[in-house]
Design a protein around this motif. Structure first.
Motif, PDB file in Angstrom:
ATOM      1  N   LEU A   1       0.780  -1.220   0.158  1.00 24.64           N
ATOM      2  CA  LEU A   1      -0.074   0.074  -0.120  1.00 24.64           C
ATOM      3  C   LEU A   1       0.891   1.062  -0.028  1.00 24.64           C
ATOM      4  CD1 LEU A   1      -1.991  -2.387   1.089  1.00 24.64           C
ATOM      5  CD2 LEU A   1      -3.297  -0.383   2.331  1.00 24.64           C
ATOM      6  N   ALA A   2       2.108   1.095   0.717  1.00 22.77           N
ATOM      7  CA  ALA A   2       2.795   2.482   0.799  1.00 22.77           C
ATOM      8  C   ALA A   2       3.430   2.462  -0.671  1.00 22.77           C
ATOM      9  CB  ALA A   2       3.768   2.156   1.918  1.00 22.77           C
ATOM     10  N   ALA A   3       3.870   1.434  -1.102  1.00 21.24           N
ATOM     11  CA  ALA A   3       4.547   1.807  -2.385  1.00 21.24           C
ATOM     12  C   ALA A   3       3.565   2.370  -3.582  1.00 21.24           C
ATOM     13  CB  ALA A   3       4.996   0.275  -2.910  1.00 21.24           C
ATOM     14  N   ALA A   4       2.266   2.040  -3.341  1.00 24.17           N
ATOM     15  CA  ALA A   4       1.104   2.498  -4.328  1.00 24.17           C
ATOM     16  C   ALA A   4       0.704   3.753  -3.837  1.00 24.17           C
ATOM     17  CB  ALA A   4       0.109   1.612  -4.273  1.00 24.17           C
ATOM     18  N   ARG A   5       1.218   4.638  -2.622  1.00 24.98           N
ATOM     19  CA  ARG A   5       0.864   5.680  -2.216  1.00 24.98           C
ATOM     20  C   ARG A   5      -0.543   5.882  -1.597  1.00 24.98           C
ATOM     21  NH1 ARG A   5       3.907   9.976  -4.252  1.00 24.98           N
ATOM     22  NH2 ARG A   5       3.002  11.530  -2.642  1.00 24.98           N
TER      23      ARG A   5
ATOM     24  N   ARG B   1     -15.435  -3.215   2.197  1.00 29.07           N
ATOM     25  CA  ARG B   1     -15.475  -1.596   1.780  1.00 29.07           C
ATOM     26  C   ARG B   1     -14.640  -1.322   0.686  1.00 29.07           C
ATOM     27  NH1 ARG B   1     -19.677   0.842   4.854  1.00 29.07           N
ATOM     28  NH2 ARG B   1     -19.886  -0.460   6.599  1.00 29.07           N
ATOM     29  N   LEU B   2     -13.472  -2.326   0.509  1.00 27.55           N
ATOM     30  CA  LEU B   2     -12.314  -1.770  -0.381  1.00 27.55           C
ATOM     31  C   LEU B   2     -12.685  -2.492  -1.945  1.00 27.55           C
ATOM     32  CD1 LEU B   2      -9.192  -2.432   1.946  1.00 27.55           C
ATOM     33  CD2 LEU B   2     -10.637  -0.260   1.601  1.00 27.55           C
ATOM     34  N   THR B   3     -13.822  -1.863  -2.463  1.00 26.73           N
ATOM     35  CA  THR B   3     -14.041  -2.056  -3.671  1.00 26.73           C
ATOM     36  C   THR B   3     -13.680  -1.594  -4.909  1.00 26.73           C
ATOM     37  OG1 THR B   3     -16.030  -0.456  -3.829  1.00 26.73           O
ATOM     38  CG2 THR B   3     -16.543  -2.576  -2.859  1.00 26.73           C
ATOM     39  N   ASP B   4     -13.875  -1.856  -6.066  1.00 27.48           N
ATOM     40  CA  ASP B   4     -13.163  -1.227  -7.213  1.00 27.48           C
ATOM     41  C   ASP B   4     -13.373   0.100  -7.556  1.00 27.48           C
ATOM     42  OD1 ASP B   4     -11.840  -3.771  -7.813  1.00 27.48           O
ATOM     43  OD2 ASP B   4     -13.375  -4.273  -9.519  1.00 27.48           O
ATOM     44  N   ASP B   5     -14.447   0.642  -6.725  1.00 24.15           N
ATOM     45  CA  ASP B   5     -14.785   1.955  -6.834  1.00 24.15           C
ATOM     46  C   ASP B   5     -13.711   3.143  -6.070  1.00 24.15           C
ATOM     47  OD1 ASP B   5     -17.154   1.469  -8.245  1.00 24.15           O
ATOM     48  OD2 ASP B   5     -18.590   1.494  -6.168  1.00 24.15           O
ATOM     49  N   CYS B   6     -13.020   2.509  -5.229  1.00 23.76           N
ATOM     50  CA  CYS B   6     -12.034   3.273  -4.500  1.00 23.76           C
ATOM     51  C   CYS B   6     -10.601   2.666  -4.444  1.00 23.76           C
ATOM     52  CB  CYS B   6     -12.310   3.498  -3.030  1.00 23.76           C
ATOM     53  SG  CYS B   6     -12.527   1.874  -2.088  1.00 23.76           S
ATOM     54  N   TRP B   7     -10.632   1.278  -4.740  1.00 25.19           N
ATOM     55  CA  TRP B   7      -9.272   0.554  -4.486  1.00 25.19           C
ATOM     56  C   TRP B   7      -8.412   0.932  -5.901  1.00 25.19           C
ATOM     57  CZ3 TRP B   7      -7.106  -1.143  -0.743  1.00 25.19           C
ATOM     58  CH2 TRP B   7      -6.052  -2.120  -0.520  1.00 25.19           C
ATOM     59  N   PRO B   8      -7.154   1.225  -5.672  1.00 26.52           N
ATOM     60  CA  PRO B   8      -6.251   1.800  -6.775  1.00 26.52           C
ATOM     61  C   PRO B   8      -6.237   0.417  -7.885  1.00 26.52           C
ATOM     62  CG  PRO B   8      -5.463   2.394  -4.778  1.00 26.52           C
ATOM     63  CD  PRO B   8      -6.568   1.454  -4.497  1.00 26.52           C
ATOM     64  N   ALA B   9      -6.002   0.854  -9.307  1.00 26.51           N
ATOM     65  CA  ALA B   9      -5.795  -0.246 -10.126  1.00 26.51           C
ATOM     66  C   ALA B   9      -4.578  -0.892 -10.012  1.00 26.51           C
ATOM     67  CB  ALA B   9      -5.782   0.649 -11.462  1.00 26.51           C
ATOM     68  N   ALA B  10      -3.491  -0.086  -9.606  1.00 29.78           N
ATOM     69  CA  ALA B  10      -2.024  -0.684  -9.156  1.00 29.78           C
ATOM     70  C   ALA B  10      -2.211  -1.838  -8.391  1.00 29.78           C
ATOM     71  CB  ALA B  10      -1.319   0.343  -8.640  1.00 29.78           C
ATOM     72  N   LEU B  11      -3.407  -1.956  -7.290  1.00 28.37           N
ATOM     73  CA  LEU B  11      -3.327  -2.983  -6.208  1.00 28.37           C
ATOM     74  C   LEU B  11      -4.426  -4.035  -6.716  1.00 28.37           C
ATOM     75  CD1 LEU B  11      -2.982  -0.890  -3.343  1.00 28.37           C
ATOM     76  CD2 LEU B  11      -1.229  -2.207  -4.148  1.00 28.37           C
ATOM     77  N   ALA B  12      -4.709  -3.981  -7.953  1.00 26.36           N
ATOM     78  CA  ALA B  12      -5.738  -4.816  -8.247  1.00 26.36           C
ATOM     79  C   ALA B  12      -5.649  -6.442  -8.170  1.00 26.36           C
ATOM     80  CB  ALA B  12      -6.219  -4.867 -10.040  1.00 26.36           C
ATOM     81  N   GLU B  13      -4.291  -6.860  -8.219  1.00 29.93           N
ATOM     82  CA  GLU B  13      -3.767  -8.084  -8.042  1.00 29.93           C
ATOM     83  C   GLU B  13      -3.510  -8.537  -6.757  1.00 29.93           C
ATOM     84  OE1 GLU B  13      -4.378 -10.210 -10.535  1.00 29.93           O
ATOM     85  OE2 GLU B  13      -4.947  -8.162 -11.654  1.00 29.93           O
ATOM     86  N   LEU B  14      -3.432  -7.527  -5.639  1.00 30.39           N
ATOM     87  CA  LEU B  14      -3.249  -7.818  -4.274  1.00 30.39           C
ATOM     88  C   LEU B  14      -4.375  -9.010  -3.736  1.00 30.39           C
ATOM     89  CD1 LEU B  14      -1.140  -7.287  -2.002  1.00 30.39           C
ATOM     90  CD2 LEU B  14      -2.823  -5.223  -1.487  1.00 30.39           C
TER      91      LEU B  14
END
Length: 455
Positions: free
Chosen positions: A50-54, A99-112
Motif C-alpha cells: 500500500l505504501a508503494a502505491a501511495r 468496503r475496499l471495492t473497485d470504486d476506490c481501490w487503486p488499479a495498481a493494487l488490483a492483483e493484491l
C-alpha cells in the motif's frame, strides 16, 4: 469520495500553545476550540504494497465512533497537498475489507490479495480544532485549523506528533497558504508534507521517505512560463522535504542537498529576464539571499571539517526555531500559486513567457556563455568568483532541462561547467587553485557544445 486540500506545518510545543491565542485565529474563529482524542490503526502488507502505491488505509477511533478511511495517491506541491479520500462508518474497530471495492481501490493494487493486509503502526494524538472563516473578496473561506499533539508508534519506535494542520473546507486553495503565511510572520512554522502515515513507515525504514520529488517532464515545445513553474515548484518542494529529513536524521548530505535546492531556486529566479520582472521577485530573492549568505559558508566549511558539520546540526535547529525558513517557504509557495512573476511585465516579457522552452533556452545559454568570456578567466583566474551567479544560472537549466537542448555532448558540458562553478565557489588561496581555475576554463572553452553556443 471527498477531495482533501490541506497543509501541514511542523511546530514545537510552545508554538502549538501560542497558536490557540493567536490574534488572527481568535478574530476568525467561528466555533471556539474543541477537543477530541484520535487513535488510528494503519494497515499494510508485510511487503508494504500500500505504501508503494501511495495509499494510506486506517481505522480511526474518534470518541465512540469508528471510521475506516482510504486515502489514495494525490499530489503534494511544496507542502500544499491534495488527495482523494473515502470514509466508512464501522460498528467495531476491525478493518472491513469488503468496503475496499473497485470504486476506490487503486488499479495498481488490483492483483493484491487483501487478506495479506494487517496492522502496521498506530498514531495516538489529541486534536484541538476550530472553524476559521472570513471573507476573501466576494467569496467566503472556511478552514479547519487543527492542533495535533501525540505520537506515532511503529513496533518499539516512536516519534512525536506536534503540528498545525489547515484543511480547506470552502474557498480557493490560495487561502490556505495566505492564512499559513500570516501565522508564520509571528511564529516558527515549518511546511512539512510528510503525513502521519509516512512517519509511521519512516520509523520502520528511514529511506522510505522520498526526499526528492520526481523531476518534471519538460518538452522543447512547452512554454517557458510552464517550465519555470514546474521547476520552481520542484525545487521548493525538494527543499522542504530535505529540511524535514535532515531535521529527523541529521545526515550531512541532506543538508548540503537542501542548500543546493535553494541555490538552484535563486538561480532560476534570476534567469528569466523580462519574462519575470525583477520587481515581482524582489522580496523572494532577498529572503533567499539572506539564507544563502548564512548557509553557503557553513556548508563549505563542513565539506572538510567534522566540527563544522556537527555545529551545523545545532545551527539548523536554531533556523527552524526562527520564523525565517517558514516565512520564505510559504511566501514562495504563494508566489508560485499566484504566478506572480507574470504581473507587471511588458509585451516583450509576455512573448518570452509564451516562447517554446527549447528555443528560449538555447538563446539564453548562448547569451550567458558569451557574457562569461572564458578567455578572460583563463588569463585572470583570481576573478572567476565574480561569475558564480552566471554559472549557477546556466547550471540550473542544464541540470534540470538539458534534455530539451539539441547540442553535442550536452551532458559533458554540464559536468565540466559544474566543475568550473565548484572552483569559482571556493576561495583561490594558492597558486595551485588558480592554475586549476585557468585549466578548467580552458577545458570548457574547448567543448563542442560550448563552441556551438558561442559561435
Amino acid at each position: 469520495m471527498n477531495k482533501e486540500t490541506e497543509i501541514k506545518l511542523r511546530v514545537n510545543r510552545t508554538t502549538l500553545a501560542a497558536l490557540r491565542d493567536h490574534p488572527l485565529l481568535k478574530k476568525r474563529n467561528k466555533s471556539g476550540w474543541q477537543q477530541r482524542e484520535l487513535y488510528n490503526q494503519y494497515y499494510d502488507t508485510a511487503a508494504r504494497d500500500l505504501a508503494a502505491a501511495r495509499v494510506a488505509l486506517r481505522v480511526r477511533r474518534d470518541g465512540d465512533a469508528y471510521i475506516q478511511t482510504l486515502k489514495s495517491r494525490g499530489q503534494s506541491v511544496a507542502g500544499l497537498s491534495e488527495r482523494n479520500e473515502w470514509e466508512w462508518r464501522l460498528d467495531s474497530p476491525e478493518l472491513d475489507l469488503a468496503r475496499l471495492t473497485d470504486d476506490c481501490w487503486p488499479a495498481a493494487l488490483a492483483e493484491l490479495d487483501k487478506r495479506q493486509i494487517h496492522p502496521a503502526f498506530t498514531t495516538d494524538f489529541v486534536r484541538e480544532y476550530a472553524e476559521i472563516a472570513w471573507g476573501r473578496g466576494k467569496t467566503r473561506v472556511v478552514i479547519e485549523a487543527a492542533l495535533d499533539l501525540g505520537k506515532v508508534v511503529a513496533g518499539d519506535r516512536e516519534e512525536e506528533i506536534c503540528e498545525l494542520e489547515l484543511e480547506l473546507r470552502q474557498g480557493e486553495p490560495a487561502a490556505v497558504l495566505e492564512l499559513a503565511e500570516a501565522l508564520a510572520a509571528d511564529l516558527p512554522l515549518m511546511p512539512c508534507d510528510i503525513s502521519k502515515a509516512e512517519r509511521g513507515y519512516r520509523l520502520f525504514d528511514a529511506d522510505s521517505y522520498q526526499v526528492r520529488l520526481p523531476l518534471p517532464a519538460l518538452t522543447a515545445e512547452q512554454p517557458l512560463d510552464e517550465a519555470f513553474a514546474a521547476l520552481a515548484w520542484h525545487l521548493l518542494g525538494n527543499s522542504q522535504r530535505l529540511a524535514e529529513q535532515y531535521r529527523w536524521s541529521g545526515h550531512w548530505r541532506l543538508l548540503a542537498d537542501w542548500l543546493e535546492q535553494l541555490i538552484d531556486l535563486r538561480a532560476l529566479l534570476g534567469s528569466l529576464g523580462q519574462a519575470a520582472p525583477r520587481a515581482t521577485s524582489h522580496e523572494l530573492r532577498a529572503s533567499l539571499d539572506a539564507l544563502l549568505d548564512d548557509w553557503r559558508p557553513r556548508i563549505l566549511a563542513g565539506q572538510h571539517d567534522e566540527a563544522a558539520r556537527q555545529a551545523a546540526a545545532g545551527q539548523f535547529a536554531a533556523e527552524l526555531e526562527d520564523t525565517r525558513w517558514g516565512r520564505f517557504s510559504l511566501a514562495a509557495s504563494l508566489w508560485l500559486l499566484r504566478r506572480a512573476w507574470t504581473s507587471q511585465r511588458s509585451h516583450r516579457g509576455e512573448r518570452q513567457g509564451a516562447a517554446p522552452l527549447g528555443n528560449w533556452l538555447k538563446r539564453e545559454l548562448s547569451d550567458e556563455a558569451a557574457a562569461l568570456n572564458l578567455q578572460r578567466y583563463q588569463q585572470q583566474p583570481a576573478d572567476l568568483g565574480e561569475q558564480l551567479p552566471r554559472l549557477e544560472r546556466m547550471l540550473v537549466w542544464l541540470r534540470l532541462a538539458r534534455g530539451v537542448l539539441e547540442l553535442p555532448e550536452v551532458d559533458r558540458l554540464y559536468g565540466e561547467l559544474a566543475k568550473l562553478a565548484e572552483l569559482a565557489g571556493q576561495p583561490a588561496e594558492s597558486a595551485e587553485q588558480l592554475v586549476a581555475r585557468s585549466a578548467q576554463a580552458h577545458t570548457v572553452a574547448t567543448l563542442k557544445a560550448w563552441k556551438r553556443l558561442t559561435r
